[in-house]
Scaffold this motif. Structure first.
Motif, PDB file in Angstrom:
ATOM      1  N   SER A 292      -6.110   0.207   4.616  1.00  0.00           N
ATOM      2  CA  SER A 292      -5.117   0.114   5.689  1.00  0.00           C
ATOM      3  C   SER A 292      -4.595   1.491   6.072  1.00  0.00           C
ATOM      4  O   SER A 292      -3.689   1.591   6.878  1.00  0.00           O
ATOM      5  CB  SER A 292      -3.950  -0.727   5.206  1.00  0.00           C
TER       6      SER A 292
ATOM      7  N   PHE B 142       3.448  14.684   2.620  1.00  0.00           N
ATOM      8  CA  PHE B 142       4.342  13.874   1.787  1.00  0.00           C
ATOM      9  C   PHE B 142       4.265  14.275   0.310  1.00  0.00           C
ATOM     10  O   PHE B 142       5.274  14.535  -0.331  1.00  0.00           O
ATOM     11  CB  PHE B 142       3.988  12.388   1.952  1.00  0.00           C
ATOM     12  N   GLY B 143       3.028  14.355  -0.189  1.00  0.00           N
ATOM     13  CA  GLY B 143       2.851  14.682  -1.607  1.00  0.00           C
ATOM     14  C   GLY B 143       3.368  16.069  -1.944  1.00  0.00           C
ATOM     15  O   GLY B 143       3.990  16.274  -2.984  1.00  0.00           O
TER      16      GLY B 143
ATOM     17  N   LEU C 218      12.662   2.888   6.323  1.00  0.00           N
ATOM     18  CA  LEU C 218      12.033   1.719   6.941  1.00  0.00           C
ATOM     19  C   LEU C 218      13.021   0.564   7.077  1.00  0.00           C
ATOM     20  O   LEU C 218      12.790  -0.357   7.852  1.00  0.00           O
ATOM     21  CB  LEU C 218      10.806   1.283   6.134  1.00  0.00           C
TER      22      LEU C 218
ATOM     23  N   PHE D  79      -6.748   4.590   1.698  1.00  0.00           N
ATOM     24  CA  PHE D  79      -6.657   3.138   1.624  1.00  0.00           C
ATOM     25  C   PHE D  79      -7.343   2.498   2.827  1.00  0.00           C
ATOM     26  O   PHE D  79      -7.465   3.099   3.890  1.00  0.00           O
ATOM     27  CB  PHE D  79      -5.195   2.701   1.606  1.00  0.00           C
TER      28      PHE D  79
ATOM     29  N   ARG E 234       3.883   9.770  15.655  1.00  0.00           N
ATOM     30  CA  ARG E 234       4.021   8.758  14.613  1.00  0.00           C
ATOM     31  C   ARG E 234       2.700   8.002  14.498  1.00  0.00           C
ATOM     32  O   ARG E 234       1.970   7.902  15.485  1.00  0.00           O
ATOM     33  CB  ARG E 234       5.118   7.765  15.002  1.00  0.00           C
TER      34      ARG E 234
ATOM     35  N   ARG F  61       5.731  17.659  -0.445  1.00  0.00           N
ATOM     36  CA  ARG F  61       7.196  17.673  -0.429  1.00  0.00           C
ATOM     37  C   ARG F  61       7.732  17.052  -1.698  1.00  0.00           C
ATOM     38  O   ARG F  61       8.720  17.507  -2.248  1.00  0.00           O
ATOM     39  CB  ARG F  61       7.725  16.917   0.789  1.00  0.00           C
TER      40      ARG F  61
ATOM     41  N   ALA G  83       0.388   4.404  -2.270  1.00  0.00           N
ATOM     42  CA  ALA G  83       0.087   5.726  -1.719  1.00  0.00           C
ATOM     43  C   ALA G  83       1.111   6.738  -2.202  1.00  0.00           C
ATOM     44  O   ALA G  83       0.773   7.859  -2.589  1.00  0.00           O
ATOM     45  CB  ALA G  83       0.073   5.668  -0.193  1.00  0.00           C
TER      46      ALA G  83
ATOM     47  N   ASP H  70       0.819  -1.209   0.000  1.00  0.00           N
ATOM     48  CA  ASP H  70       0.000   0.000   0.000  1.00  0.00           C
ATOM     49  C   ASP H  70       0.853   1.259   0.000  1.00  0.00           C
ATOM     50  O   ASP H  70       0.482   2.268  -0.592  1.00  0.00           O
ATOM     51  CB  ASP H  70      -0.868   0.051   1.270  1.00  0.00           C
ATOM     52  N   LEU H  71       1.976   1.196   0.709  1.00  0.00           N
ATOM     53  CA  LEU H  71       2.803   2.399   0.840  1.00  0.00           C
ATOM     54  C   LEU H  71       3.315   2.838  -0.515  1.00  0.00           C
ATOM     55  O   LEU H  71       3.350   4.020  -0.826  1.00  0.00           O
ATOM     56  CB  LEU H  71       3.969   2.137   1.798  1.00  0.00           C
TER      57      LEU H  71
ATOM     58  N   GLU I 181       0.691  10.075  -4.688  1.00  0.00           N
ATOM     59  CA  GLU I 181       1.175  11.396  -4.277  1.00  0.00           C
ATOM     60  C   GLU I 181       2.226  11.930  -5.241  1.00  0.00           C
ATOM     61  O   GLU I 181       2.772  13.009  -5.020  1.00  0.00           O
ATOM     62  CB  GLU I 181       1.759  11.338  -2.861  1.00  0.00           C
TER      63      GLU I 181
ATOM     64  N   ALA J 148      -2.476   3.177   4.782  1.00  0.00           N
ATOM     65  CA  ALA J 148      -1.191   3.344   4.093  1.00  0.00           C
ATOM     66  C   ALA J 148      -0.443   4.579   4.559  1.00  0.00           C
ATOM     67  O   ALA J 148       0.086   5.341   3.764  1.00  0.00           O
ATOM     68  CB  ALA J 148      -1.391   3.387   2.570  1.00  0.00           C
ATOM     69  N   LEU J 149      -0.396   4.791   5.862  1.00  0.00           N
ATOM     70  CA  LEU J 149       0.418   5.887   6.394  1.00  0.00           C
ATOM     71  C   LEU J 149       1.863   5.424   6.449  1.00  0.00           C
ATOM     72  O   LEU J 149       2.130   4.248   6.669  1.00  0.00           O
ATOM     73  CB  LEU J 149      -0.065   6.275   7.794  1.00  0.00           C
ATOM     74  N   PHE J 150       2.788   6.355   6.272  1.00  0.00           N
ATOM     75  CA  PHE J 150       4.200   5.997   6.329  1.00  0.00           C
ATOM     76  C   PHE J 150       4.610   5.910   7.788  1.00  0.00           C
ATOM     77  O   PHE J 150       4.602   6.914   8.500  1.00  0.00           O
ATOM     78  CB  PHE J 150       5.038   7.027   5.575  1.00  0.00           C
ATOM     79  N   PRO J 151       4.975   4.727   8.258  1.00  0.00           N
ATOM     80  CA  PRO J 151       5.157   4.529   9.702  1.00  0.00           C
ATOM     81  C   PRO J 151       6.331   5.302  10.284  1.00  0.00           C
ATOM     82  O   PRO J 151       6.361   5.548  11.486  1.00  0.00           O
ATOM     83  CB  PRO J 151       5.383   3.025   9.837  1.00  0.00           C
ATOM     84  N   HIS J 152       7.292   5.685   9.438  1.00  0.00           N
ATOM     85  CA  HIS J 152       8.467   6.362   9.981  1.00  0.00           C
ATOM     86  C   HIS J 152       8.301   7.879   9.977  1.00  0.00           C
ATOM     87  O   HIS J 152       9.181   8.581  10.451  1.00  0.00           O
ATOM     88  CB  HIS J 152       9.697   5.976   9.178  1.00  0.00           C
TER      89      HIS J 152
ATOM     90  N   HIS K 246      13.820   4.444  13.194  1.00  0.00           N
ATOM     91  CA  HIS K 246      12.429   4.162  13.491  1.00  0.00           C
ATOM     92  C   HIS K 246      12.220   2.659  13.682  1.00  0.00           C
ATOM     93  O   HIS K 246      12.586   1.866  12.828  1.00  0.00           O
ATOM     94  CB  HIS K 246      11.563   4.655  12.350  1.00  0.00           C
TER      95      HIS K 246
ATOM     96  N   ARG L 155      -4.445  13.705   4.492  1.00  0.00           N
ATOM     97  CA  ARG L 155      -3.495  13.596   3.394  1.00  0.00           C
ATOM     98  C   ARG L 155      -4.213  13.739   2.052  1.00  0.00           C
ATOM     99  O   ARG L 155      -3.697  14.335   1.116  1.00  0.00           O
ATOM    100  CB  ARG L 155      -2.785  12.242   3.479  1.00  0.00           C
TER     101      ARG L 155
END
Lengths: 297, 396
Positions: free
Chosen positions: B111, B126-127, A213, B109, B158, B129, A194, A190-191, A198, B113-117, A295, B174
């Motif tokens: 899930s 994000f977009g 990551l 999404f 986070r 940037r 996404a 998904d990432l 973007e 779909a967030l960026f975990p870091h 992280h 987002r």
């Protein structure tokens, strides 16, 4: 009331120690005691039948610092680490990204990359001996096709250390790749989608999402690569035996020489203590500094 | 609130083929148009020959059981999947083979779909940037989105430090901050608990109205689809079963499948033979089913269970020639399980289906939904305002 409470606490404490006991016993027998014994041994003189060992304090260390070979070996090891660590990690990352992409014969590629890891180091060294041999070695043959002169890779001080480093990188990259591959598979697809929506391209996605990551994995691999840069010397026995004129000699090989060829146990013990201290400091630094900026999920 | 800003480079300039689209028409022309979309894997799954048109500012749900191809359809619209046949036009331009980023849309999404870091703020931006938007603009848009979704004070956290509902709102933020007029949502509520789902559902609807967004919303939950959307696209096995506003879908389903998928509880089905209509299946909504004395009425069934819901009760009834017979009655029904009971199916409230094909037959009572059937969303959205029409009463 208070009695029951104390009893309960004591029972818990006993439970805790029981659970700790197996690893405590093993670690004590095979890590803590040997380290302490080595430290202790490094403070005594070399004993002979006539003159038993006596406590001489830091004299062994002083002798070591006056030994030019020790400094040469230490420099060699720093160069060796400086080359093998970044190269093997970078190579592992590139191979993992490649083997994780949708390519034909993906499992074949993965297996091929992993093969060097399965090979014992001694076997790998024999293989590379065949590559490096002047005259009829593979490298010379290929060089010969292009008209290059024969090079004795392992036999001259200028190239011996780099030739030995190349074997280590080749051996380690596949192993590290497995860790990267595993980490890449935990990144949800998904990432990528996404990021694509973007407007992030492949490179931006890799740099801004994938690499951060992978940082925990990189840290883990970094520690391993560092330890290996001290530990992995098997191939020296086959390829160069530390020569020519100590050009490819590494610290652990020198420790082995001192202990089992020159029978100078105290010198070997002192060197071991120095290596332990150096590695311990580095590991602590890594975990304290890099860990904070890494992280963890 | 500003009007939805078209993304950079997506000025609403329709590719005007001469004599085809006058400059003032785009308001009326569909904003998103899919024609004959097909994407299958080894001839199975996915979607086959799907066509639909989505008006600007509309809220369209794609509804269907799992595996019916609704997510594939959404991914085709998003550009995450390439169609094998058919075309996609967004805002009058052919986007069939355009990459996702060029389509001027955002996506939420399942899930999230967030960026975990990355922190909440970095996730939202994000977009921007990636597109190298100036710092001042980023800060302004971030503040706006954070305020709109009630994420104040969470900017530095986070995703792992957020609750499910908060993550959901970050994902929405987002999408909002991108400024794209089209937002695709893939089952955005399925990871939330029932109570939160309710409130976030309202938030999504309010957000869509406020920004005049065109939303395509995939769900398998018919309650969600009915309560949120202007138009529901009901899918079955990769094909469109029915496209209609919720009220029409409820009142005039085109098939037994549609009738039994929509409504809680869904429409009951009675073998026509039991009612003197052989070759047909008669559908009846629970609130239309009347109870009568045993022997009186059209059928005599047996009470299986009575579910008391507060304002009313559901009486579950068993009959050999029927399935899903439920009567909604006011108050406590006062019927014991096992009681024989008479059932009236008022002539006007019956929906007739062909027993062989499962398709609806046109009865006089279906006229109000008839113009919506399979003709796409022409539900009187002629007004040029970006506001969607008032939500229709869906009798749920």
């Amino acid at each position: 009331m208070a009695d029951a409470f104390t009893l309960q606490r004591r029972r818990r404490a006993i439970h805790g120690w029981l659970l700790l006991a197996p690893s405590l016993v093993m670690l004590t027998a095979f890590a803590f005691y040997p380290s302490a014994a080595t430290l202790w041994a490094s403070l005594f003189s070399r004993g002979t039948r006539r003159r038993p060992a006596e406590f001489i304090g830091l004299e062994n260390y002083g002798r070591l610092f006056d030994d030019p070979t020790f400094w040469l070996v230490a420099t060699n090891n720093l160069l060796y680490a400086g080359v093998t660590i970044p190269l093997s990690i970078a190579l592992a990352l590139v191979m993992a990204l490649w083997a994780d992409a949708r390519i034909p014969a993906r499992s074949f590629v993965r297996t091929a990359y992993f093969t060097p890891t399965v090979l014992p180091m001694i076997a790998a060294a024999n293989l590379w001996l065949f590559f490096y041999t002047p005259g009829f070695g593979v490298l010379d043959r290929i060089g010969g096709l292009f008209g290059a002169a024969s090079v004795n890779w392992l036999g001259q001080p200028e190239t011996a250390l780099w030739a030995v480093s190349a074997v280590t990188v080749w051996k380690e990259a596949g192993f590290f790749m497995i860790f990267y591959l595993a980490a890449l598979q935990t990144i949800p697809p998904d990432l990528r989608e996404a990021a694509a929506i973007e407007g992030a391209g492949r490179w931006t996605y890799t740099r801004r999402v994938v690499l951060p990551l992978l940082m925990p994995t990189t840290l883990f691999i970094l520690v391993n690569a560092m330890i290996n840069s001290v530990k992995l010397i098997d191939h020296l026995f086959i390829l160069t035996r530390g020569g020519p004129s100590d050009a490819s000699k590494l610290i652990l090989y020198y420790v082995w020489e001192n202990a089992f060829a020159f029978f100078d146990r105290p010198a070997a013990a002192a060197m071991t203590v120095l290596v332990l201290a150096g590695l311990g400091t580095l590991a602590a630094l890594q975990f304290l500094v890099i860990d904070r900026r890494t992280h963890y999920r | 609130m500003p009007e939805p800003q078209p993304a950079p480079g997506t000025a609403p300039a329709p590719t005007s083929t001469p004599g085809d689209a006058p400059a003032d028409l785009p308001v009326d022309a569909p904003f998103v148009e899919a024609a004959g979309l097909t994407r299958q894997w080894n001839g199975a799954g996915g979607v086959a020959d799907v066509s639909l048109a989505i008006p600007r500012g509309g809220f369209v749900s794609i509804l269907g059981p799992s595996g019916c191809g609704k997510s594939t359809l959404l991914r085709l619209l998003a550009g995450l999947e390439t169609p094998q046949a058919g075309s996609i036009r967004i805002d009058g331009r052919d986007m069939t083979h355009a990459p996702a980023a060029a389509r001027g849309l955002s996506m939420v999404f399942q899930s999230y779909a967030l960026f975990p870091h990355l922190s909440v703020a970095e996730n939202i931006l994000f977009g921007m940037r990636v597109r190298r938007a100036p710092r001042a603009e980023r800060a302004a848009r971030l503040a706006e989105a954070v305020a709109m979704l009630g994420l104040e004070g969470l900017e530095r956290r986070r995703p792992a430090e957020l609750s499910g509902g908060q993550r959901q709102r970050v994902a929405l933020a987002r999408a909002v901050v991108s400024g794209h007029p089209l937002c695709l949502m893939d089952e955005p509520l399925s990871n939330l608990d029932a109570k939160l789902r309710h409130s976030v559902r309202r938030d999504i609807k309010a957000l869509q109205r406020r920004l005049g967004l065109t939303v395509v919303y995939v769900t398998h939950d018919q309650t969600e689809a009915m309560s949120l959307s202007d138009i529901v696209v009901l899918m079955r096995a990769g094909r469109v079963e029915q496209i209609a506003p919720p009220a029409a879908l409820y009142a005039a389903p085109v098939s037994i499948f549609a009738a039994e998928f929509v409504g809680e509880p869904p429409m009951a089905m009675v073998q026509g033979a039991a009612l003197g209509m052989p070759g047909r299946v008669v559908g009846i909504r629970p609130e239309k089913l009347r109870l009568a004395a045993p022997g009186a009425g059209d059928l005599t069934g047996r009470v299986v269970d009575v579910e008391f819901l507060g304002a009313g009760s559901r009486v579950v009834i068993e009959h050999a020639a029927a399935r899903g017979l439920v009567a909604s009655v006011a108050g406590a029904a006062g019927l014991a399980p096992g009681t024989e009971i008479g059932l009236c199916l008022p002539e006007d409230d019956r929906v007739l289906f062909d027993a062989l094909t499962g398709r609806a037959e046109r009865g006089p009572q279906q006229d109000r939904g008839a113009q919506d059937r399979q003709t796409g969303p022409r539900d009187g959205r002629k007004a040029p305002s970006p506001q969607p029409p008032e939500p229709q009463q869906s009798n749920l």
